[in-house]
Motif scaffolding. Structure first.
Motif, mmCIF file in Angstrom:
data_model
loop_
_atom_site.group_PDB
_atom_site.id
_atom_site.type_symbol
_atom_site.label_atom_id
_atom_site.label_comp_id
_atom_site.label_asym_id
_atom_site.label_seq_id
_atom_site.Cartn_x
_atom_site.Cartn_y
_atom_site.Cartn_z
ATOM 1 N N MET A 1 -11.141 90.360 -19.914
ATOM 2 C CA MET A 1 -10.276 90.922 -20.749
ATOM 3 C C MET A 1 -11.232 91.835 -21.648
ATOM 4 O O MET A 1 -12.326 91.536 -22.224
ATOM 5 C CB MET A 1 -9.782 89.900 -21.706
ATOM 6 C CG MET A 1 -8.782 90.469 -22.772
ATOM 7 S SD MET A 1 -7.892 89.147 -23.469
ATOM 8 C CE MET A 1 -8.303 89.620 -25.108
ATOM 9 N N THR A 2 -10.964 93.191 -21.755
ATOM 10 C CA THR A 2 -11.583 94.197 -22.535
ATOM 11 C C THR A 2 -10.926 94.361 -23.810
ATOM 12 O O THR A 2 -9.726 94.542 -24.000
ATOM 13 C CB THR A 2 -11.549 95.537 -21.899
ATOM 14 O OG1 THR A 2 -11.872 95.285 -20.450
ATOM 15 C CG2 THR A 2 -12.550 96.253 -22.543
ATOM 16 N N THR A 3 -11.735 94.349 -24.979
ATOM 17 C CA THR A 3 -11.216 94.526 -26.318
ATOM 18 C C THR A 3 -11.426 95.987 -26.784
ATOM 19 O O THR A 3 -12.468 96.274 -26.600
ATOM 20 C CB THR A 3 -11.775 93.417 -27.215
ATOM 21 O OG1 THR A 3 -13.162 93.517 -27.210
ATOM 22 C CG2 THR A 3 -11.518 92.025 -26.778
ATOM 23 N N ASP A 4 -10.575 96.410 -27.534
ATOM 24 C CA ASP A 4 -10.734 97.671 -28.029
ATOM 25 C C ASP A 4 -11.405 97.818 -29.495
ATOM 26 O O ASP A 4 -10.848 96.762 -30.493
ATOM 27 C CB ASP A 4 -9.288 98.456 -28.093
ATOM 28 C CG ASP A 4 -9.465 99.735 -28.585
ATOM 29 O OD1 ASP A 4 -10.555 100.482 -28.691
ATOM 30 O OD2 ASP A 4 -8.350 100.476 -28.746
ATOM 31 N N PRO A 5 -12.544 98.192 -29.489
ATOM 32 C CA PRO A 5 -13.481 97.913 -30.797
ATOM 33 C C PRO A 5 -12.707 98.747 -32.013
ATOM 34 O O PRO A 5 -12.849 98.351 -33.134
ATOM 35 C CB PRO A 5 -14.643 98.655 -30.750
ATOM 36 C CG PRO A 5 -14.593 99.345 -29.339
ATOM 37 C CD PRO A 5 -13.269 99.144 -28.659
ATOM 38 N N SER A 6 -11.423 99.720 -31.653
ATOM 39 C CA SER A 6 -11.057 100.443 -32.603
ATOM 40 C C SER A 6 -9.644 99.604 -33.080
ATOM 41 O O SER A 6 -9.413 99.959 -34.296
ATOM 42 C CB SER A 6 -10.559 101.501 -32.427
ATOM 43 O OG SER A 6 -9.399 101.556 -31.316
ATOM 44 N N ARG A 7 -9.466 98.553 -32.559
ATOM 45 C CA ARG A 7 -8.185 97.840 -33.044
ATOM 46 C C ARG A 7 -8.656 96.680 -33.686
ATOM 47 O O ARG A 7 -9.788 95.865 -33.212
ATOM 48 C CB ARG A 7 -7.399 97.279 -31.815
ATOM 49 C CG ARG A 7 -6.407 98.298 -31.269
ATOM 50 C CD ARG A 7 -5.774 97.544 -30.435
ATOM 51 N NE ARG A 7 -4.396 98.232 -30.162
ATOM 52 C CZ ARG A 7 -3.351 98.189 -29.276
ATOM 53 N NH1 ARG A 7 -3.683 96.984 -28.261
ATOM 54 N NH2 ARG A 7 -2.376 98.689 -28.935
ATOM 55 N N PRO A 8 -7.797 96.441 -34.891
ATOM 56 C CA PRO A 8 -8.275 94.930 -35.512
ATOM 57 C C PRO A 8 -8.046 93.644 -34.769
ATOM 58 O O PRO A 8 -6.878 93.755 -34.147
ATOM 59 C CB PRO A 8 -7.563 95.087 -36.925
ATOM 60 C CG PRO A 8 -6.333 95.905 -36.570
ATOM 61 C CD PRO A 8 -6.945 97.016 -35.545
ATOM 62 N N PRO A 9 -8.494 92.575 -35.172
ATOM 63 C CA PRO A 9 -8.233 91.292 -34.015
ATOM 64 C C PRO A 9 -6.699 90.823 -34.527
ATOM 65 O O PRO A 9 -6.237 91.228 -35.727
ATOM 66 C CB PRO A 9 -9.294 90.439 -34.143
ATOM 67 C CG PRO A 9 -9.693 90.739 -35.846
ATOM 68 C CD PRO A 9 -9.763 92.557 -35.694
ATOM 69 N N PRO A 10 -5.952 90.491 -33.459
ATOM 70 C CA PRO A 10 -4.751 90.138 -34.131
ATOM 71 C C PRO A 10 -4.746 88.766 -35.034
ATOM 72 O O PRO A 10 -5.829 88.074 -34.929
ATOM 73 C CB PRO A 10 -4.010 89.485 -32.656
ATOM 74 C CG PRO A 10 -5.226 89.243 -31.759
ATOM 75 C CD PRO A 10 -6.254 89.998 -32.264
ATOM 76 N N ALA A 11 -3.544 88.507 -35.785
ATOM 77 C CA ALA A 11 -3.694 87.328 -36.615
ATOM 78 C C ALA A 11 -3.459 86.129 -35.875
ATOM 79 O O ALA A 11 -2.980 86.054 -34.767
ATOM 80 C CB ALA A 11 -2.452 87.564 -37.536
ATOM 81 N N PRO A 12 -4.193 85.224 -36.365
ATOM 82 C CA PRO A 12 -4.117 83.827 -35.650
ATOM 83 C C PRO A 12 -2.804 83.048 -35.536
ATOM 84 O O PRO A 12 -1.836 83.178 -36.538
ATOM 85 C CB PRO A 12 -5.006 82.853 -36.366
ATOM 86 C CG PRO A 12 -5.142 83.372 -37.727
ATOM 87 C CD PRO A 12 -4.805 84.838 -37.548
ATOM 88 N N PHE A 13 -2.504 82.512 -34.451
ATOM 89 C CA PHE A 13 -1.452 81.884 -34.246
ATOM 90 C C PHE A 13 -0.830 80.980 -35.217
ATOM 91 O O PHE A 13 0.180 80.532 -35.766
ATOM 92 C CB PHE A 13 -0.750 81.435 -32.832
ATOM 93 C CG PHE A 13 0.325 80.984 -32.480
ATOM 94 C CD1 PHE A 13 1.628 81.747 -32.658
ATOM 95 C CD2 PHE A 13 0.613 79.750 -32.075
ATOM 96 C CE1 PHE A 13 2.718 81.335 -32.220
ATOM 97 C CE2 PHE A 13 1.931 78.909 -31.935
ATOM 98 C CZ PHE A 13 3.106 79.824 -31.964
ATOM 99 N N LEU A 14 -1.882 79.973 -35.152
ATOM 100 C CA LEU A 14 -1.915 78.471 -36.240
ATOM 101 C C LEU A 14 -3.044 78.741 -37.149
ATOM 102 O O LEU A 14 -4.058 79.189 -36.627
ATOM 103 C CB LEU A 14 -2.041 77.383 -35.395
ATOM 104 C CG LEU A 14 -0.838 77.244 -34.461
ATOM 105 C CD1 LEU A 14 -1.096 75.866 -33.844
ATOM 106 C CD2 LEU A 14 0.599 76.826 -35.345
ATOM 107 N N ARG A 15 -2.869 78.023 -38.361
ATOM 108 C CA ARG A 15 -4.206 78.408 -39.136
ATOM 109 C C ARG A 15 -4.117 76.652 -39.800
ATOM 110 O O ARG A 15 -2.999 76.257 -40.243
ATOM 111 C CB ARG A 15 -4.116 79.019 -40.246
ATOM 112 C CG ARG A 15 -5.019 79.339 -41.167
ATOM 113 C CD ARG A 15 -4.829 80.469 -42.359
ATOM 114 N NE ARG A 15 -3.624 80.350 -43.014
ATOM 115 C CZ ARG A 15 -3.511 80.158 -44.355
ATOM 116 N NH1 ARG A 15 -4.534 80.092 -44.982
ATOM 117 N NH2 ARG A 15 -2.187 80.020 -44.705
ATOM 118 N N VAL A 16 -5.123 76.150 -39.828
ATOM 119 C CA VAL A 16 -5.389 74.825 -40.034
ATOM 120 C C VAL A 16 -5.653 74.852 -41.626
ATOM 121 O O VAL A 16 -6.876 75.461 -42.138
ATOM 122 C CB VAL A 16 -6.515 73.926 -39.455
ATOM 123 C CG1 VAL A 16 -6.664 72.837 -40.134
ATOM 124 C CG2 VAL A 16 -6.242 73.974 -38.183
#
Length: 80
Positions: A1-16
């Motif tokens: 899987m290639t990530t685009d450095p110009s895009r911010p990472p997606p928000a986490p689905f769950l958060r503890v």
């Protein structure tokens, strides 16, 4: 899987928020939430609102506008 450095990472689905769940506990929670979402989707219950309750329906307070004709002035004032 290639990530685009110009895009911010997606928000986490769950958060503890509190505690430290084990990976097994987190996996069990995800499995339960996924199963509930699939069951609701299969039943066609996508949080669709039902008909408004008669207790909450405020349209009855509006009444109908008076129609022109004999006695219209009286009907405009008299509650139904």
């Amino acid at each position: 899987m290639t990530t685009d450095p110009s895009r911010p990472p997606p928000a986490p689905f769950l958060r503890v928020v509190r505690g430290e769940p084990t990976p097994e506990e987190t996996a069990a929670l995800v499995a339960v939430l996924t199963a509930r979402a699939r069951a609701a989707r299969a039943a066609g219950d996508e949080q669709a609102p039902g008909p408004p309750s008669g207790w909450r329906d405020r349209s009855r307070l509006l009444g109908l506008p008076p129609a022109p004709g004999p006695g219209a002035w009286r009907a405009a004032y008299r509650p139904r």
